[in-house]
Design a protein around this motif. Structure first.
Motif, PDB file in Angstrom:
ATOM      1  N   ARG A 147       0.844  -1.188   0.000  1.00 33.95           N
ATOM      2  CA  ARG A 147       0.000   0.000   0.000  1.00 33.95           C
ATOM      3  C   ARG A 147       0.885   1.246   0.000  1.00 33.95           C
ATOM      4  NH1 ARG A 147       0.419  -2.295   4.840  1.00 33.95           N
ATOM      5  NH2 ARG A 147       1.050  -0.996   6.622  1.00 33.95           N
ATOM      6  N   GLN A 148       0.390   2.307  -0.621  1.00 37.56           N
ATOM      7  CA  GLN A 148       1.125   3.572  -0.682  1.00 37.56           C
ATOM      8  C   GLN A 148       0.118   4.721  -0.691  1.00 37.56           C
ATOM      9  OE1 GLN A 148       4.571   4.151  -0.720  1.00 37.56           O
ATOM     10  NE2 GLN A 148       3.961   6.286  -0.470  1.00 37.56           N
ATOM     11  N   ARG A 149       0.439   5.777   0.057  1.00 40.95           N
ATOM     12  CA  ARG A 149      -0.452   6.934   0.164  1.00 40.95           C
ATOM     13  C   ARG A 149       0.387   8.204   0.058  1.00 40.95           C
ATOM     14  NH1 ARG A 149      -5.483   8.440   2.443  1.00 40.95           N
ATOM     15  NH2 ARG A 149      -5.462  10.501   3.404  1.00 40.95           N
ATOM     16  N   ILE A 150      -0.078   9.154  -0.759  1.00 36.17           N
ATOM     17  CA  ILE A 150       0.599  10.436  -0.938  1.00 36.17           C
ATOM     18  C   ILE A 150      -0.421  11.549  -0.756  1.00 36.17           C
ATOM     19  CG2 ILE A 150       1.750  11.942  -2.599  1.00 36.17           C
ATOM     20  CD1 ILE A 150       3.090   9.552  -3.790  1.00 36.17           C
ATOM     21  N   GLU A 151      -0.056  12.557   0.045  1.00 34.42           N
ATOM     22  CA  GLU A 151      -0.897  13.729   0.273  1.00 34.42           C
ATOM     23  C   GLU A 151      -0.116  14.972  -0.141  1.00 34.42           C
ATOM     24  OE1 GLU A 151      -2.051  13.841   4.307  1.00 34.42           O
ATOM     25  OE2 GLU A 151      -3.136  11.943   4.265  1.00 34.42           O
ATOM     26  N   THR A 152      -0.745  15.821  -0.925  1.00 33.24           N
ATOM     27  CA  THR A 152      -0.121  17.074  -1.328  1.00 33.24           C
ATOM     28  C   THR A 152      -1.206  18.063  -1.734  1.00 33.24           C
ATOM     29  OG1 THR A 152       1.380  18.129  -2.904  1.00 33.24           O
ATOM     30  CG2 THR A 152       0.250  16.129  -3.652  1.00 33.24           C
ATOM     31  N   GLY A 153      -1.208  19.227  -1.100  1.00 34.41           N
ATOM     32  CA  GLY A 153      -2.186  20.251  -1.429  1.00 34.41           C
ATOM     33  C   GLY A 153      -3.613  19.781  -1.229  1.00 34.41           C
ATOM     34  N   HIS A 154      -4.407  19.870  -2.303  1.00 32.20           N
ATOM     35  CA  HIS A 154      -5.802  19.430  -2.261  1.00 32.20           C
ATOM     36  C   HIS A 154      -5.968  17.959  -2.627  1.00 32.20           C
ATOM     37  CE1 HIS A 154      -7.379  23.579  -1.884  1.00 32.20           C
ATOM     38  NE2 HIS A 154      -6.369  23.909  -2.669  1.00 32.20           N
ATOM     39  N   TRP A 155      -4.897  17.266  -2.946  1.00 32.13           N
ATOM     40  CA  TRP A 155      -5.000  15.914  -3.494  1.00 32.13           C
ATOM     41  C   TRP A 155      -4.553  14.869  -2.478  1.00 32.13           C
ATOM     42  CZ3 TRP A 155      -7.130  14.540  -8.114  1.00 32.13           C
ATOM     43  CH2 TRP A 155      -7.370  15.564  -9.018  1.00 32.13           C
ATOM     44  N   ARG A 156      -5.215  13.698  -2.534  1.00 31.17           N
ATOM     45  CA  ARG A 156      -4.813  12.498  -1.797  1.00 31.17           C
ATOM     46  C   ARG A 156      -4.788  11.340  -2.801  1.00 31.17           C
ATOM     47  NH1 ARG A 156      -5.145  16.578   0.545  1.00 31.17           N
ATOM     48  NH2 ARG A 156      -6.229  17.057   2.491  1.00 31.17           N
ATOM     49  N   HIS A 157      -3.680  10.656  -2.879  1.00 31.13           N
ATOM     50  CA  HIS A 157      -3.525   9.529  -3.794  1.00 31.13           C
ATOM     51  C   HIS A 157      -3.220   8.279  -2.980  1.00 31.13           C
ATOM     52  CE1 HIS A 157      -3.164  12.309  -7.274  1.00 31.13           C
ATOM     53  NE2 HIS A 157      -2.516  13.075  -6.418  1.00 31.13           N
ATOM     54  N   SER A 158      -3.864   7.185  -3.338  1.00 31.97           N
ATOM     55  CA  SER A 158      -3.601   5.908  -2.667  1.00 31.97           C
ATOM     56  C   SER A 158      -3.543   4.794  -3.703  1.00 31.97           C
ATOM     57  CB  SER A 158      -4.665   5.605  -1.606  1.00 31.97           C
ATOM     58  OG  SER A 158      -5.947   5.520  -2.191  1.00 31.97           O
ATOM     59  N   TRP A 159      -2.541   3.934  -3.548  1.00 37.69           N
ATOM     60  CA  TRP A 159      -2.353   2.763  -4.399  1.00 37.69           C
ATOM     61  C   TRP A 159      -2.410   1.514  -3.530  1.00 37.69           C
ATOM     62  CZ3 TRP A 159       0.293   7.265  -4.988  1.00 37.69           C
ATOM     63  CH2 TRP A 159       0.285   7.872  -6.244  1.00 37.69           C
ATOM     64  N   ARG A 160      -2.866   0.424  -4.148  1.00 34.71           N
ATOM     65  CA  ARG A 160      -2.961  -0.847  -3.427  1.00 34.71           C
ATOM     66  C   ARG A 160      -2.684  -1.978  -4.411  1.00 34.71           C
ATOM     67  NH1 ARG A 160      -5.949  -1.993   1.256  1.00 34.71           N
ATOM     68  NH2 ARG A 160      -5.062  -3.902   2.145  1.00 34.71           N
ATOM     69  N   ALA A 161      -1.874  -2.936  -3.995  1.00 33.06           N
ATOM     70  CA  ALA A 161      -1.568  -4.104  -4.816  1.00 33.06           C
ATOM     71  C   ALA A 161      -1.467  -5.315  -3.906  1.00 33.06           C
ATOM     72  CB  ALA A 161      -0.265  -3.917  -5.591  1.00 33.06           C
ATOM     73  N   GLY A 162      -2.024  -6.447  -4.336  1.00 30.07           N
ATOM     74  CA  GLY A 162      -2.011  -7.657  -3.529  1.00 30.07           C
ATOM     75  C   GLY A 162      -1.849  -8.900  -4.374  1.00 30.07           C
ATOM     76  N   TYR A 163      -1.259  -9.922  -3.752  1.00 29.63           N
ATOM     77  CA  TYR A 163      -1.046 -11.201  -4.429  1.00 29.63           C
ATOM     78  C   TYR A 163      -1.298 -12.327  -3.422  1.00 29.63           C
ATOM     79  CZ  TYR A 163       1.244 -15.076  -6.831  1.00 29.63           C
ATOM     80  OH  TYR A 163       1.513 -16.291  -7.418  1.00 29.63           O
ATOM     81  N   HIS A 164      -2.064 -13.348  -3.863  1.00 22.12           N
ATOM     82  CA  HIS A 164      -2.405 -14.485  -3.010  1.00 22.12           C
ATOM     83  C   HIS A 164      -2.184 -15.766  -3.803  1.00 22.12           C
ATOM     84  CE1 HIS A 164      -5.632 -16.957  -0.698  1.00 22.12           C
ATOM     85  NE2 HIS A 164      -4.431 -17.134  -0.202  1.00 22.12           N
ATOM     86  N   ARG A 165      -1.421 -16.696  -3.169  1.00 23.83           N
ATOM     87  CA  ARG A 165      -1.117 -17.968  -3.818  1.00 23.83           C
ATOM     88  C   ARG A 165      -1.206 -19.092  -2.787  1.00 23.83           C
ATOM     89  NH1 ARG A 165       4.914 -18.879  -5.385  1.00 23.83           N
ATOM     90  NH2 ARG A 165       4.922 -19.364  -3.155  1.00 23.83           N
ATOM     91  N   GLU A 166      -1.775 -20.209  -3.212  1.00 21.11           N
ATOM     92  CA  GLU A 166      -1.896 -21.368  -2.323  1.00 21.11           C
ATOM     93  C   GLU A 166      -1.621 -22.651  -3.119  1.00 21.11           C
ATOM     94  OE1 GLU A 166      -5.262 -23.778   0.313  1.00 21.11           O
ATOM     95  OE2 GLU A 166      -5.608 -21.687  -0.264  1.00 21.11           O
ATOM     96  N   TYR A 167      -0.726 -23.471  -2.584  1.00 20.40           N
ATOM     97  CA  TYR A 167      -0.407 -24.783  -3.160  1.00 20.40           C
ATOM     98  C   TYR A 167      -0.778 -25.864  -2.143  1.00 20.40           C
ATOM     99  CZ  TYR A 167       2.163 -23.120  -7.231  1.00 20.40           C
ATOM    100  OH  TYR A 167       2.507 -22.548  -8.438  1.00 20.40           O
TER     101      TYR A 167
END
Length: 333
Positions: A147-167
């Protein structure tokens, strides 16, 4: 009047004159005002605030001398200063006039109620959960979330990435990943416009691919050092790709929420994020994607993370209902 009688009558008042003079000077010189600080444990400190910094209050109590108080322990302040003399009079008398110390609670509430303008800040982390079960069936499972979050001025940006594996016994049972990006643009202290772009890929389900893009208004109920809570309503355009049937394109109305709260002097963080929606078509009727959890920080950069994730889709082809329980280590920056 005989001299002796006159002396007897006026001698007592003559002896009390110095006492009245001292009393009069004390009344004139003693302050008729006081500053009051209420602490978070219920105590109340009364005196004169002589210094205020970002981390402490210094108060001259008179009865106990000067004491220092941690600014984080102060819940409320009432300052009552007498009328200050003019600058010329103050300079002539040798006094240095100082501005009134700011009330930290008022400044904190002002910053919390006006989250529109903020300096550039970046924060994020990665949660890693590993599981190995050796019994009648050998199971290996990996859960990775960034996860990543950036705040600047009037803007808020958030990214999310996930991976799930089962054997299980050397055969892959689950293998999926998801990506999401969500920008916010504040146009008022508590109102914003939000967008969302997400993509999911699952090799073990009939619903193989999901793509969604949408936007809509939102409302920030609160956002301060103790936590945040926001709600937004999005109109989304979705594309679902199935393994054995044709693709499906539809629009949906989605309610999205983001909540986190720090407890016990930021010892724990409780969070709950998700979205629920209903499609505006007969194919897919309902969708729910939630994540709730708890973080316990070991250090400034490491924490213990526990969470429950739910992914639920009702459609005419095959319903999807996955619930994942995670326990792992989080690395924060």
């Amino acid at each position: 009047m005989p001299p002796r009688i006159s002396t007897l009558l006026f001698t007592p008042f003559h002896g009390l004159a110095p006492c009245f003079s001292v009393l009069l000077c004390w009344l004139v010189s003693s302050p008729l005002w006081a500053d009051t600080l209420w602490l978070e444990n219920g105590d109340r400190i009364t005196g004169k605030v002589i210094e205020k910094t970002a981390t402490r209050w210094r108060v001259d109590t008179g009865y106990a001398g000067e004491i220092d108080i941690d600014a984080e322990r102060v819940e409320r302040v009432a300052l009552d200063e007498p009328p200050a003399p003019s600058i010329k009079v103050a300079n002539a008398l040798g006094f240095a006039t100082q501005p009134k110390p700011p009330d930290p609670e008022t400044a904190r509430e002002k910053a919390a109620s006006s989250p529109t303008e903020r300096p550039f800040t970046a924060s994020g982390g990665v949660d890693i959960a590993l599981e190995y079960d050796h019994s009648t069936a050998d199971t290996q499972e990996l859960e990775l979330d960034v996860r990543q979050r950036i705040e600047t001025g009037h803007w808020r940006h958030s990214w999310r990435a996930g991976y799930h594996r089962e054997y299980r016994d050397g055969k892959r049972r689950k293998n999926d990943w998801h990506l999401a990006y969500s920008p916010k643009r504040f146009f008022a202290p508590q109102r914003f416009w939000q967008g969302r772009l997400s993509s999911n890929r699952d090799w073990g389900e009939a619903l193989e691919r999901r793509f969604s893009i949408g936007a809509g208004p939102g409302y920030q109920l609160w956002d301060n050092e103790r936590g945040a809570f926001s709600l937004s309503a999005l109109l989304t355009r979705n594309r679902y790709e199935y393994a054995n049937v044709g693709d499906e394109n539809f629009q949906a109305g989605v309610l999205q929420w983001q909540f986190n709260r720090y407890l016990w002097d930021q010892l724990f963080e409780v969070y709950a994020n998700g979205r629920a929606g209903r499609a505006l078509s007969r194919g897919t009727s309902f969708l729910l994607d939630t994540e709730s959890g708890l973080r316990y920080p070991f250090t400034e950069w490491a924490s213990l993370q526990m969470s429950v994730e739910t992914d639920w889709v009702e459609n005419s082809v095959e319903d999807l209902n996955d619930t994942t329980y995670n326990l792992g280590i989080g690395l924060n920056w």
